[in-house]
Write a protein that holds these residues in place. Sequence first.
Motif, PDB file in Angstrom:
ATOM      1  N   VAL A   1      24.545 -14.521  -0.701  1.00  9.97           N
ATOM      2  CA  VAL A   1      25.522 -13.459  -0.955  1.00  9.97           C
ATOM      3  C   VAL A   1      24.916 -12.121  -0.573  1.00  9.97           C
ATOM      4  CG1 VAL A   1      27.048 -12.465  -2.650  1.00  9.97           C
ATOM      5  CG2 VAL A   1      26.377 -14.826  -2.865  1.00  9.97           C
ATOM      6  N   ARG A   2      23.650 -11.958  -0.884  1.00  8.19           N
ATOM      7  CA  ARG A   2      22.988 -10.694  -0.559  1.00  8.19           C
ATOM      8  C   ARG A   2      22.915 -10.500   0.943  1.00  8.19           C
ATOM      9  NH1 ARG A   2      18.485 -11.908  -4.793  1.00  8.19           N
ATOM     10  NH2 ARG A   2      19.465 -10.992  -6.620  1.00  8.19           N
ATOM     11  N   ALA A   3      22.614 -11.584   1.633  1.00  6.67           N
ATOM     12  CA  ALA A   3      22.430 -11.451   3.074  1.00  6.67           C
ATOM     13  C   ALA A   3      23.733 -11.063   3.754  1.00  6.67           C
ATOM     14  CB  ALA A   3      21.897 -12.754   3.648  1.00  6.67           C
ATOM     15  N   VAL A   4      24.843 -11.598   3.282  1.00  7.81           N
ATOM     16  CA  VAL A   4      26.095 -11.309   3.966  1.00  7.81           C
ATOM     17  C   VAL A   4      26.900 -10.226   3.271  1.00  7.81           C
ATOM     18  CG1 VAL A   4      26.318 -13.560   4.999  1.00  7.81           C
ATOM     19  CG2 VAL A   4      27.251 -13.181   2.745  1.00  7.81           C
ATOM     20  N   GLY A   5      26.604  -9.979   2.010  1.00  4.14           N
ATOM     21  CA  GLY A   5      27.338  -8.953   1.283  1.00  4.14           C
ATOM     22  C   GLY A   5      28.665  -9.446   0.742  1.00  4.14           C
TER      23      GLY A   5
ATOM     24  N   SER B   1      18.979   0.016   5.846  1.00  2.55           N
ATOM     25  CA  SER B   1      20.174  -0.389   5.114  1.00  2.55           C
ATOM     26  C   SER B   1      20.288   0.336   3.791  1.00  2.55           C
ATOM     27  CB  SER B   1      20.167  -1.889   4.893  1.00  2.55           C
ATOM     28  OG  SER B   1      19.223  -2.199   3.905  1.00  2.55           O
ATOM     29  N   GLN B   2      19.206   0.926   3.323  1.00  2.34           N
ATOM     30  CA  GLN B   2      19.279   1.730   2.108  1.00  2.34           C
ATOM     31  C   GLN B   2      20.221   2.907   2.327  1.00  2.34           C
ATOM     32  OE1 GLN B   2      18.466   0.805  -0.903  1.00  2.34           O
ATOM     33  NE2 GLN B   2      16.754   2.099  -1.373  1.00  2.34           N
TER      34      GLN B   2
ATOM     35  N   ILE C   1      25.330   2.141   6.329  1.00  2.00           N
ATOM     36  CA  ILE C   1      26.123   0.913   6.268  1.00  2.00           C
ATOM     37  C   ILE C   1      25.872   0.128   7.546  1.00  2.00           C
ATOM     38  CG2 ILE C   1      28.454   0.006   6.297  1.00  2.00           C
ATOM     39  CD1 ILE C   1      29.214   2.525   4.676  1.00  2.00           C
ATOM     40  N   LEU C   2      25.489  -1.107   7.369  1.00  2.00           N
ATOM     41  CA  LEU C   2      25.213  -1.899   8.553  1.00  2.00           C
ATOM     42  C   LEU C   2      26.502  -2.496   9.091  1.00  2.00           C
ATOM     43  CD1 LEU C   2      22.034  -3.746   7.423  1.00  2.00           C
ATOM     44  CD2 LEU C   2      22.214  -1.983   9.134  1.00  2.00           C
TER      45      LEU C   2
ATOM     46  N   LYS D   1      26.467  -1.516   0.434  1.00  2.00           N
ATOM     47  CA  LYS D   1      25.673  -2.747   0.481  1.00  2.00           C
ATOM     48  C   LYS D   1      24.307  -2.493  -0.136  1.00  2.00           C
ATOM     49  CE  LYS D   1      24.575  -6.504   3.645  1.00  2.00           C
ATOM     50  NZ  LYS D   1      23.414  -6.934   2.939  1.00  2.00           N
TER      51      LYS D   1
ATOM     52  N   SER E   1      20.407  -2.928  -0.976  1.00  2.00           N
ATOM     53  CA  SER E   1      19.280  -3.332  -0.152  1.00  2.00           C
ATOM     54  C   SER E   1      18.927  -4.774  -0.474  1.00  2.00           C
ATOM     55  CB  SER E   1      18.101  -2.435  -0.465  1.00  2.00           C
ATOM     56  OG  SER E   1      16.911  -3.135  -0.255  1.00  2.00           O
ATOM     57  N   THR E   2      18.633  -5.537   0.544  1.00  2.00           N
ATOM     58  CA  THR E   2      18.283  -6.933   0.286  1.00  2.00           C
ATOM     59  C   THR E   2      16.900  -7.042  -0.341  1.00  2.00           C
ATOM     60  OG1 THR E   2      17.682  -6.973   2.597  1.00  2.00           O
ATOM     61  CG2 THR E   2      19.710  -8.075   1.986  1.00  2.00           C
TER      62      THR E   2
ATOM     63  N   ASN F   1      28.808  -8.815  -3.038  1.00  2.00           N
ATOM     64  CA  ASN F   1      27.831  -7.968  -3.695  1.00  2.00           C
ATOM     65  C   ASN F   1      27.658  -6.684  -2.917  1.00  2.00           C
ATOM     66  OD1 ASN F   1      25.889  -8.399  -1.684  1.00  2.00           O
ATOM     67  ND2 ASN F   1      24.260  -8.495  -3.189  1.00  2.00           N
ATOM     68  N   ASN F   2      28.576  -6.403  -2.024  1.00  2.00           N
ATOM     69  CA  ASN F   2      28.465  -5.175  -1.252  1.00  2.00           C
ATOM     70  C   ASN F   2      29.409  -4.105  -1.789  1.00  2.00           C
ATOM     71  OD1 ASN F   2      30.809  -6.336  -0.542  1.00  2.00           O
ATOM     72  ND2 ASN F   2      30.431  -6.380   1.654  1.00  2.00           N
TER      73      ASN F   2
ATOM     74  N   ASN G   1      11.966  -6.660  10.161  1.00  2.81           N
ATOM     75  CA  ASN G   1      12.876  -6.712   9.029  1.00  2.81           C
ATOM     76  C   ASN G   1      12.779  -5.479   8.152  1.00  2.81           C
ATOM     77  OD1 ASN G   1      14.260  -8.961   9.454  1.00  2.81           O
ATOM     78  ND2 ASN G   1      12.971 -10.284   8.212  1.00  2.81           N
ATOM     79  N   SER G   2      11.541  -5.065   7.884  1.00  3.07           N
ATOM     80  CA  SER G   2      11.393  -3.956   6.947  1.00  3.07           C
ATOM     81  C   SER G   2      12.066  -2.720   7.522  1.00  3.07           C
ATOM     82  CB  SER G   2       9.922  -3.683   6.682  1.00  3.07           C
ATOM     83  OG  SER G   2       9.300  -3.262   7.865  1.00  3.07           O
TER      84      SER G   2
ATOM     85  N   GLN H   1      15.720  -3.226   6.908  1.00  5.20           N
ATOM     86  CA  GLN H   1      16.131  -3.123   5.532  1.00  5.20           C
ATOM     87  C   GLN H   1      15.956  -1.702   5.006  1.00  5.20           C
ATOM     88  OE1 GLN H   1      14.274  -6.562   4.994  1.00  5.20           O
ATOM     89  NE2 GLN H   1      16.207  -7.645   4.812  1.00  5.20           N
ATOM     90  N   TYR H   2      15.008  -1.000   5.546  1.00  7.82           N
ATOM     91  CA  TYR H   2      14.834   0.372   5.122  1.00  7.82           C
ATOM     92  C   TYR H   2      16.060   1.171   5.524  1.00  7.82           C
ATOM     93  CZ  TYR H   2      12.424   4.649   4.022  1.00  7.82           C
ATOM     94  OH  TYR H   2      12.072   5.841   3.461  1.00  7.82           O
TER      95      TYR H   2
ATOM     96  N   VAL I   1       7.878  -9.338   9.515  1.00  4.78           N
ATOM     97  CA  VAL I   1       7.882  -8.194   8.599  1.00  4.78           C
ATOM     98  C   VAL I   1       8.250  -6.867   9.246  1.00  4.78           C
ATOM     99  CG1 VAL I   1       6.394  -6.722   7.200  1.00  4.78           C
ATOM    100  CG2 VAL I   1       6.475  -9.159   6.804  1.00  4.78           C
TER     101      VAL I   1
ATOM    102  N   GLN J   1       9.043  -7.048   0.642  1.00  5.93           N
ATOM    103  CA  GLN J   1       9.277  -7.798   1.867  1.00  5.93           C
ATOM    104  C   GLN J   1       8.498  -9.104   1.827  1.00  5.93           C
ATOM    105  OE1 GLN J   1      11.022  -6.751   4.875  1.00  5.93           O
ATOM    106  NE2 GLN J   1      10.725  -8.933   5.196  1.00  5.93           N
TER     107      GLN J   1
ATOM    108  N   TYR K   1      32.712   0.410  -1.048  1.00 10.86           N
ATOM    109  CA  TYR K   1      31.740  -0.359  -0.273  1.00 10.86           C
ATOM    110  C   TYR K   1      30.366   0.269  -0.365  1.00 10.86           C
ATOM    111  CZ  TYR K   1      29.496  -2.711   3.596  1.00 10.86           C
ATOM    112  OH  TYR K   1      28.635  -3.461   4.346  1.00 10.86           O
TER     113      TYR K   1
END
Lengths: 455, 735
Positions: free
Chosen positions: A195-199, A276-277, A280-281, B174, B176-177, B231-232, A269-270, A273-274, A266, B530, B172
């Motif tokens: 769920v987290r990965a896809v939102g 994505s904070q 909006i992706l 999202k 952070s993973t 969860n977004n 991805n990092s 993910q940084y 790493v 990570q 909306y």
Amino acid sequence: MDFQVVVLAGGTSEKLSPLVSKDVPKALLPVANRPVLSYVLDLLEASDLKDIIVVVEGQEAARLVGAWASSAYLDRLLVEVVAVPEDIGTAGALRAISRRLAANDVLVISGDLVTDVLPGAVAATHRRNGAAVTALLCSVPVSGPSDAASSGGKDKAKKPARLNIVGLDITRQFLLHIVSGTDVEKDVRVNKKKVRAVGEMEIRSDLMDAHLYAFKRTTLQDILEEKEAYRSIRLEVLPYLVRSQLRSSPSSGEGTTVDEIGNAAVPFNSHLQYLSQHRILAPSAFKKDLLSTGGTYRCCVYIASKSKYCHRLNSIQAYCDINRDVVGDASHLSSYSFSAQNNIIHPSSVLGSKTTIGPQCMLAEGSQLGDKCSVKRSVIGRHCRIGSNVKIVNSVVMNHVVIEDGCHIQGSVVCNNVQLQERAILKDCQVGAGYIVTAGSEHKADSLSKKVERF
Amino acid sequence: MSQKKSRGGGGGAAAGDDPEELSRSPLQAVLLADSFTLKFRPITLERPKVLLPLVNVPMIEYTLSWLESAGVEEVFVFCCAHALQVKEHLEKAGWTGKPTAREMAVTAVESHDAVSAGDALRVMYGRGVIHGDFVLISGDTISNMDLKDALQEHKDRRKKDPLAVMTMIIKYSKPSTLTHQTRLGNDEIVMAVDPETKELLYYEDRADSSQLYVTIDKDILASNPTLQLRNNMEDCYIDICSLEVLSLFTDNFDYQHLRRHFVKGLLVDDIMGYKIYTHEIRSSYAARIDNFRSYDTVSKDIIQRWTYPMVPDVLSFGNCQEIKLHRQGIYKASDVTLLHSAQIGANSVVGNATSIGENCEISNSVIGEGCNIGKNVLIHGSYIWDNAIIEDGCKVSNSLVCDGVHLRSGAIVEPGCILSFKVEVGKNVVVPAYSKVALLPQPSNEDSDEELEYADTNSGVTDSPRYPPFSSMRSADHPTVLSEDDDLEASETGACGVVGYIWASADTGIQEEWRQSIAPIPKDKLEELQHAASVDDDDGSEDDLNNRPAVLDRDDDSDVSAVEEDDYSKFEKEVEETFQRALDGIHQDNLILEINALRLSYNLQHVDCAGALFHSVMRGALVTAQSTNGSLLKTTADALGKWKDLLHNYTKTVDEEMEILLKFEEMCQETTKEFSPFFSKILPYLYDKEVVSEDAILRWAEEKENADESDKVFVKQSEAFILWLKEAEEEDDEE
């Protein structure tokens, strides 16, 4: 197209007894007087998929299927019939022929599928997504007799049965979660990571797995080899693939390789993910993030539109439903041309006086009906001899059946060479091949067959 | 009674189809001017959260302005902590008091016993001032959304289905993973929504990350063939409620938290069948300031004008001078004294009557009114409130500096600090990252319990500090403030460091401080996360219990046994603790009951109880022996004598007796070697007390015959006894 097709045609399924027997394996069960396998093969032909392996359980059944296929599809398809031992499951059957597979992708299709979804469309989707597996999902068919005339009390509160629970991504392209078998009646447990990965995940219980899959050959072979205990594609192989989508390392479960790949991923991805904070992706980022790193599987789906017909012949109820639909609501599936009365009556058949054949019926060649008969929503096979005052409603009568005067048949299946003596009454029964129903007997919801034919 | 009546009237109007009457009732709102949490401590000890300046305007102004623009006609401001300050502010800002030109009527409702939002709503119900649908919002919410659509949806739904009592606004976002929190620093939320009707079916906030799965009840799926698990989404904490909501809070007096209790309560309760719907906003802004990180994020959003028209140059408050927007998102009041060599970077706000000295560098920061900033000061990503004095050469990064703070020259404030009102920082002092400093001491009766989130801030007035506030204070359990060159400092000013109390980190614990701080997440934390994510990738995806195939893989098997092992040791520990309590005088029957309950909860066998209990008894004996310096043998004998009845309860079969013997052996070999010399002496004692029977002993000896030499130590030790037993048995047989 570089696709190889494997049709899993089954053998002599217990579930369908007494309809199937040594002489009539499941693949050759007549649906509107054509073997059920022919529906799949015609469909494949229409999609230009001609390299076909038909896997049949049991030597004898394989011989019968082979004989039929080679005559029916001579010069049209390249059909190879392979016999495998009985009861090894769908995954077992694939494992047995695994070495014959050479094409990049393999289309696995169940031989009992009656549908108008083109396998070519599934194959194309599979290719376009570069998926490890693509499964065909279709709406759950409403089973049971649809008309009020024969509805039993239990069907009153009819709800489509729940066969699968699937989790899809927002674009409905990726299969993220699947529950099949008996677990569908339990609470749904979804891995939070997914769920987290896809939102956003769409959970649906109104779709069913139609048992038509496109696999990447190498993935399929790896799994079959690695997981020797897996017997079923639907219950084990597919859920396994879906589950392990998020794993870093696809084929080998050893810790070391996972670590290396994990570490290597790493920096990329990092960074992502940084971001994505704060940003909006785009939905496509999911593809990149989740699916293209570390060689993960990609499980996709092809969802047939609601108007498509899709039904598996895996129970007696399903057999009745499919027969009814093929001459009725889904008449485009059969290649027959219907008369003005919306039925098919072969010119060589003979009808007595005051005999009526209703709409959505089929009467095959050489069958004779006596006087004052009434046939409604039923399929009657070849060379049947039917007496006078016979009523046949919502039933399937196969070939060379003798029905004497005054019989009533409702909601039943009557196999080849059965003899119904005078005034026999059948309701919701299945009568095995060659059985003789004695005069005046009345059966209700029974399964009749000759004793100890096989052991 | 009168409320009842009005409620019935409102409900009837909503259920009936009389749109005219509906439109006639004025739109009301309940604004909670108290967050009922501790997250903004220590600042909120002195000033209520809703009055804290957000980009130089008190938060409540944003909320009230928005409510006014959204067409709300009547607002009830519920004040609790620092109620007086809130009321004064409302009057000063012209919301209440003399009839004004404002279109919106604002009434303050004061209550001092409320400890939660639930209490607040119960008070509102008691007042009987709400007559129909109302907007429920807290005073720290910034938004510019148009309520019209959401309201209309809500009303339409109510007409069809009177059970649809609430519409939640979501947006909306999202998470952070890695950190599993949104950019506002809130924990991620998992919710299930019906894609057609937008009905909320499942809500899980404060998602427990130890729980790997979201579990959706099968009944939910049965009635909704399709649902979206998301969860977004972020909860904006803006709710459109029907009057029933108030009465529901009154009926369920244990509802405290709006989400954790009320929403979950309604979703779980299928008898009443109340429904909650969601409304997703797409282009407009809504966010609630729940913690310091969201304070930071929302401030930046305001500066970057996402909240338009709630932006500094449009929204003015009180007597402040006009603020002008310059290039690059720099806002300056008109009478700022700014030396030429000072640089103000992008996205900064400088308030009225503030002077900034030479060579200062300011970026991404908000500086309030009347501040005095010296030379060579570096301010980055920080929030300086009014009348602060920052002397030459200070460095402030990613911190919050309240009114009247005095930083003496050379002071350095590291990221994530909170300096509360009037704190003074000495020369060249470094305030370490994530410190919270206040003149008021940390209330000592506070502990980290979740419950206490509600039971606080309410008191309004805190206990007067035990120490004189103006003292240089160092808390013992916290890294003290370090001075760069201590001796020099001491000689110059006599007192160095900080004037104020350094607060131990409050409810979350120091390691979690970075989650909700103003400072960005440190790089090493991200890498750590990570790494953690990549490590537990494997176990996470594999053990999908739901789909676990009938035939387990081999590695799965080992996993399972490892889990069991772990469970057992936990169980043993718990039994030991229970037993300890028994020593303090709990009745034996209760003890048995507790142990049985433990056994069930850990899903273990009866046999395991015998082992664990025996272990506890022996440990008890050992502890007594050590504390009283008595002989171990004697205390053991005493303990066994005392608890033999208890043990009998668990030694009904030979298997269980065997278990005790094996356990004893294991203890002697591994955990409590103290017993090993006495094994052969205790064994006969166990036999005497009928804890173990001779059958068990003989079987044990038999089983050990084929074992390794090392395993046979104790059998050999007690050879004589076993032999004696055997002979006795033979004699018995002969007879």
